[in-house]
Design a protein around this motif. Structure first.
Motif, PDB file in Angstrom:
ATOM      1  N   SER A 172       6.766   5.055 -13.122  1.00 22.62           N
ATOM      2  CA  SER A 172       7.551   5.414 -11.936  1.00 22.62           C
ATOM      3  C   SER A 172       7.823   4.196 -11.056  1.00 22.62           C
ATOM      4  O   SER A 172       8.910   4.028 -10.515  1.00 22.62           O
ATOM      5  CB  SER A 172       6.858   6.506 -11.122  1.00 22.62           C
ATOM      6  OG  SER A 172       5.578   6.080 -10.698  1.00 22.62           O
ATOM      7  N   ARG A 173       6.847   3.308 -10.909  1.00 25.84           N
ATOM      8  CA  ARG A 173       7.020   2.095 -10.106  1.00 25.84           C
ATOM      9  C   ARG A 173       7.985   1.145 -10.787  1.00 25.84           C
ATOM     10  O   ARG A 173       8.848   0.547 -10.146  1.00 25.84           O
ATOM     11  CB  ARG A 173       5.657   1.440  -9.889  1.00 25.84           C
ATOM     12  CG  ARG A 173       5.661   0.140  -9.103  1.00 25.84           C
ATOM     13  CD  ARG A 173       5.914   0.366  -7.616  1.00 25.84           C
ATOM     14  NE  ARG A 173       5.714  -0.840  -6.864  1.00 25.84           N
ATOM     15  CZ  ARG A 173       4.597  -1.155  -6.230  1.00 25.84           C
ATOM     16  NH1 ARG A 173       3.573  -0.337  -6.248  1.00 25.84           N
ATOM     17  NH2 ARG A 173       4.509  -2.276  -5.585  1.00 25.84           N
ATOM     18  N   ASP A 174       7.858   0.991 -12.110  1.00 28.82           N
ATOM     19  CA  ASP A 174       8.763   0.108 -12.851  1.00 28.82           C
ATOM     20  C   ASP A 174      10.205   0.581 -12.739  1.00 28.82           C
ATOM     21  O   ASP A 174      11.118  -0.230 -12.566  1.00 28.82           O
ATOM     22  CB  ASP A 174       8.349   0.019 -14.321  1.00 28.82           C
ATOM     23  CG  ASP A 174       7.073  -0.777 -14.526  1.00 28.82           C
ATOM     24  OD1 ASP A 174       6.621  -1.459 -13.573  1.00 28.82           O
ATOM     25  OD2 ASP A 174       6.512  -0.715 -15.642  1.00 28.82           O
ATOM     26  N   LEU A 175      10.421   1.891 -12.834  1.00 29.78           N
ATOM     27  CA  LEU A 175      11.768   2.440 -12.711  1.00 29.78           C
ATOM     28  C   LEU A 175      12.335   2.175 -11.321  1.00 29.78           C
ATOM     29  O   LEU A 175      13.487   1.761 -11.176  1.00 29.78           O
ATOM     30  CB  LEU A 175      11.762   3.948 -13.002  1.00 29.78           C
ATOM     31  CG  LEU A 175      13.107   4.656 -12.872  1.00 29.78           C
ATOM     32  CD1 LEU A 175      14.125   4.086 -13.859  1.00 29.78           C
ATOM     33  CD2 LEU A 175      12.930   6.157 -13.105  1.00 29.78           C
ATOM     34  N   PHE A 176      11.523   2.377 -10.295  1.00 26.56           N
ATOM     35  CA  PHE A 176      11.959   2.107  -8.922  1.00 26.56           C
ATOM     36  C   PHE A 176      12.361   0.642  -8.759  1.00 26.56           C
ATOM     37  O   PHE A 176      13.417   0.337  -8.201  1.00 26.56           O
ATOM     38  CB  PHE A 176      10.845   2.454  -7.927  1.00 26.56           C
ATOM     39  CG  PHE A 176      11.138   1.980  -6.532  1.00 26.56           C
ATOM     40  CD1 PHE A 176      12.004   2.706  -5.716  1.00 26.56           C
ATOM     41  CD2 PHE A 176      10.568   0.817  -6.054  1.00 26.56           C
ATOM     42  CE1 PHE A 176      12.286   2.265  -4.433  1.00 26.56           C
ATOM     43  CE2 PHE A 176      10.854   0.372  -4.766  1.00 26.56           C
ATOM     44  CZ  PHE A 176      11.712   1.097  -3.952  1.00 26.56           C
ATOM     45  N   GLU A 177      11.514  -0.277  -9.236  1.00 33.25           N
ATOM     46  CA  GLU A 177      11.797  -1.708  -9.097  1.00 33.25           C
ATOM     47  C   GLU A 177      13.076  -2.088  -9.844  1.00 33.25           C
ATOM     48  O   GLU A 177      13.884  -2.872  -9.346  1.00 33.25           O
ATOM     49  CB  GLU A 177      10.608  -2.537  -9.612  1.00 33.25           C
ATOM     50  CG  GLU A 177       9.316  -2.329  -8.859  1.00 33.25           C
ATOM     51  CD  GLU A 177       9.294  -2.896  -7.450  1.00 33.25           C
ATOM     52  OE1 GLU A 177      10.160  -3.713  -7.100  1.00 33.25           O
ATOM     53  OE2 GLU A 177       8.386  -2.498  -6.686  1.00 33.25           O
ATOM     54  N   LEU A 178      13.276  -1.530 -11.037  1.00 34.86           N
ATOM     55  CA  LEU A 178      14.481  -1.808 -11.815  1.00 34.86           C
ATOM     56  C   LEU A 178      15.727  -1.298 -11.097  1.00 34.86           C
ATOM     57  O   LEU A 178      16.733  -2.004 -11.001  1.00 34.86           O
ATOM     58  CB  LEU A 178      14.375  -1.169 -13.200  1.00 34.86           C
ATOM     59  CG  LEU A 178      15.587  -1.335 -14.113  1.00 34.86           C
ATOM     60  CD1 LEU A 178      15.808  -2.802 -14.455  1.00 34.86           C
ATOM     61  CD2 LEU A 178      15.410  -0.520 -15.376  1.00 34.86           C
ATOM     62  N   GLN A 217       0.834  -1.201   0.000  1.00 30.27           N
ATOM     63  CA  GLN A 217       0.000   0.000   0.000  1.00 30.27           C
ATOM     64  C   GLN A 217       0.870   1.253   0.000  1.00 30.27           C
ATOM     65  O   GLN A 217       0.595   2.214  -0.723  1.00 30.27           O
ATOM     66  CB  GLN A 217      -0.922   0.026   1.219  1.00 30.27           C
ATOM     67  CG  GLN A 217      -2.027  -0.992   1.179  1.00 30.27           C
ATOM     68  CD  GLN A 217      -2.760  -1.069   2.510  1.00 30.27           C
ATOM     69  OE1 GLN A 217      -2.173  -0.905   3.573  1.00 30.27           O
ATOM     70  NE2 GLN A 217      -4.055  -1.338   2.439  1.00 30.27           N
ATOM     71  N   TYR A 218       1.921   1.239   0.798  1.00 34.56           N
ATOM     72  CA  TYR A 218       2.822   2.390   0.868  1.00 34.56           C
ATOM     73  C   TYR A 218       3.499   2.622  -0.486  1.00 34.56           C
ATOM     74  O   TYR A 218       3.556   3.749  -0.975  1.00 34.56           O
ATOM     75  CB  TYR A 218       3.872   2.170   1.963  1.00 34.56           C
ATOM     76  CG  TYR A 218       4.827   3.313   2.098  1.00 34.56           C
ATOM     77  CD1 TYR A 218       4.457   4.483   2.754  1.00 34.56           C
ATOM     78  CD2 TYR A 218       6.109   3.246   1.557  1.00 34.56           C
ATOM     79  CE1 TYR A 218       5.328   5.546   2.874  1.00 34.56           C
ATOM     80  CE2 TYR A 218       6.991   4.307   1.667  1.00 34.56           C
ATOM     81  CZ  TYR A 218       6.596   5.452   2.334  1.00 34.56           C
ATOM     82  OH  TYR A 218       7.459   6.506   2.445  1.00 34.56           O
ATOM     83  N   LYS A 219       3.999   1.548  -1.108  1.00 35.99           N
ATOM     84  CA  LYS A 219       4.646   1.692  -2.413  1.00 35.99           C
ATOM     85  C   LYS A 219       3.661   2.187  -3.462  1.00 35.99           C
ATOM     86  O   LYS A 219       4.007   3.016  -4.287  1.00 35.99           O
ATOM     87  CB  LYS A 219       5.296   0.372  -2.849  1.00 35.99           C
ATOM     88  CG  LYS A 219       6.530   0.027  -2.052  1.00 35.99           C
ATOM     89  CD  LYS A 219       7.375  -1.084  -2.650  1.00 35.99           C
ATOM     90  CE  LYS A 219       6.703  -2.366  -2.858  1.00 35.99           C
ATOM     91  NZ  LYS A 219       7.590  -3.453  -3.316  1.00 35.99           N
ATOM     92  N   ASP A 220       2.415   1.682  -3.412  1.00 37.73           N
ATOM     93  CA  ASP A 220       1.396   2.140  -4.358  1.00 37.73           C
ATOM     94  C   ASP A 220       1.179   3.643  -4.235  1.00 37.73           C
ATOM     95  O   ASP A 220       1.066   4.352  -5.237  1.00 37.73           O
ATOM     96  CB  ASP A 220       0.067   1.411  -4.131  1.00 37.73           C
ATOM     97  CG  ASP A 220       0.085  -0.028  -4.619  1.00 37.73           C
ATOM     98  OD1 ASP A 220       1.056  -0.410  -5.308  1.00 37.73           O
ATOM     99  OD2 ASP A 220      -0.866  -0.762  -4.289  1.00 37.73           O
ATOM    100  N   GLU A 221       1.117   4.145  -2.995  1.00 41.72           N
ATOM    101  CA  GLU A 221       0.874   5.570  -2.768  1.00 41.72           C
ATOM    102  C   GLU A 221       2.077   6.431  -3.146  1.00 41.72           C
ATOM    103  O   GLU A 221       1.930   7.495  -3.732  1.00 41.72           O
ATOM    104  CB  GLU A 221       0.524   5.824  -1.303  1.00 41.72           C
ATOM    105  CG  GLU A 221      -0.857   5.361  -0.922  1.00 41.72           C
ATOM    106  CD  GLU A 221      -1.153   5.579   0.550  1.00 41.72           C
ATOM    107  OE1 GLU A 221      -0.346   6.246   1.246  1.00 41.72           O
ATOM    108  OE2 GLU A 221      -2.191   5.091   1.014  1.00 41.72           O
ATOM    109  N   GLN A 222       3.268   5.983  -2.788  1.00 43.24           N
ATOM    110  CA  GLN A 222       4.465   6.789  -2.984  1.00 43.24           C
ATOM    111  C   GLN A 222       5.054   6.677  -4.386  1.00 43.24           C
ATOM    112  O   GLN A 222       5.630   7.637  -4.894  1.00 43.24           O
ATOM    113  CB  GLN A 222       5.536   6.419  -1.952  1.00 43.24           C
ATOM    114  CG  GLN A 222       5.106   6.634  -0.521  1.00 43.24           C
ATOM    115  CD  GLN A 222       4.785   8.079  -0.230  1.00 43.24           C
ATOM    116  OE1 GLN A 222       5.527   8.972  -0.590  1.00 43.24           O
ATOM    117  NE2 GLN A 222       3.654   8.324   0.420  1.00 43.24           N
ATOM    118  N   LEU A 223       4.947   5.487  -4.994  1.00 43.30           N
ATOM    119  CA  LEU A 223       5.622   5.239  -6.272  1.00 43.30           C
ATOM    120  C   LEU A 223       4.666   5.003  -7.426  1.00 43.30           C
ATOM    121  O   LEU A 223       5.083   4.996  -8.578  1.00 43.30           O
ATOM    122  CB  LEU A 223       6.537   4.014  -6.136  1.00 43.30           C
ATOM    123  CG  LEU A 223       7.565   4.099  -5.018  1.00 43.30           C
ATOM    124  CD1 LEU A 223       8.173   2.734  -4.768  1.00 43.30           C
ATOM    125  CD2 LEU A 223       8.634   5.112  -5.349  1.00 43.30           C
ATOM    126  N   GLY A 224       3.409   4.760  -7.115  1.00 40.29           N
ATOM    127  CA  GLY A 224       2.435   4.425  -8.138  1.00 40.29           C
ATOM    128  C   GLY A 224       2.153   2.935  -8.129  1.00 40.29           C
ATOM    129  O   GLY A 224       2.897   2.145  -7.552  1.00 40.29           O
TER     130      GLY A 224
END
Length: 128
Positions: A46-52, A33-40
């Protein structure tokens, strides 16, 4: 000294610290939930870039740790695979322009097996 009321299970950490986990999780948020709110949400750019970036940091940290465990300097590892010390340094310091070829050579020199899995549509391809 006032004794605190326990609100959930007690966990004894390896360093001796005792952590109290609350039973009421409705007030808190899960990591997802936190990652969804902060990163998308998953699948957003934005989430894909963070995970990569996170995965790349883990690979780079693994390389640095493996090199040190084998008592190799950056210069020695570079000499083994035929690259400059600066390339090993960049690889270990989160430099973001690293080739798969260089990573593969580094892992081979560190006697580590690399396995890459690619999934697209209904197909899966694995490099080992």
């Amino acid at each position: 000294m006032k004794k605190q009321k326990s609100t959930g299970p007690m966990i004894d950490m390896s360093d001796g610290t005792i952590v109290n986990l609350p039973n009421n999780r409705k007030r808190g948020k899960s990591l997802d939930q936190y990652k969804d709110e902060q990163l998308g949400k998953e699948g957003t750019p934005s989430r894909d870039l963070f995970e990569l970036e996170l995965k790349m940091e883990l690979i780079q940290e693994f390389i640095r740790d493996a090199r040190k465990k084998r008592n190799l300097s950056q210069q020695e590892l570079g000499d083994i695979i035929g690259v400059n010390k600066s390339q090993i340094s960049k690889l270990e310091k989160k430099y973001d322009n690293v080739s798969i070829s260089l990573i593969s050579k580094v892992f081979k020199a560190l006697n580590a097996r690399v396995k890459i899995s690619i999934q697209m549509d209904q197909n899966e391809f694995e490099l080992a």
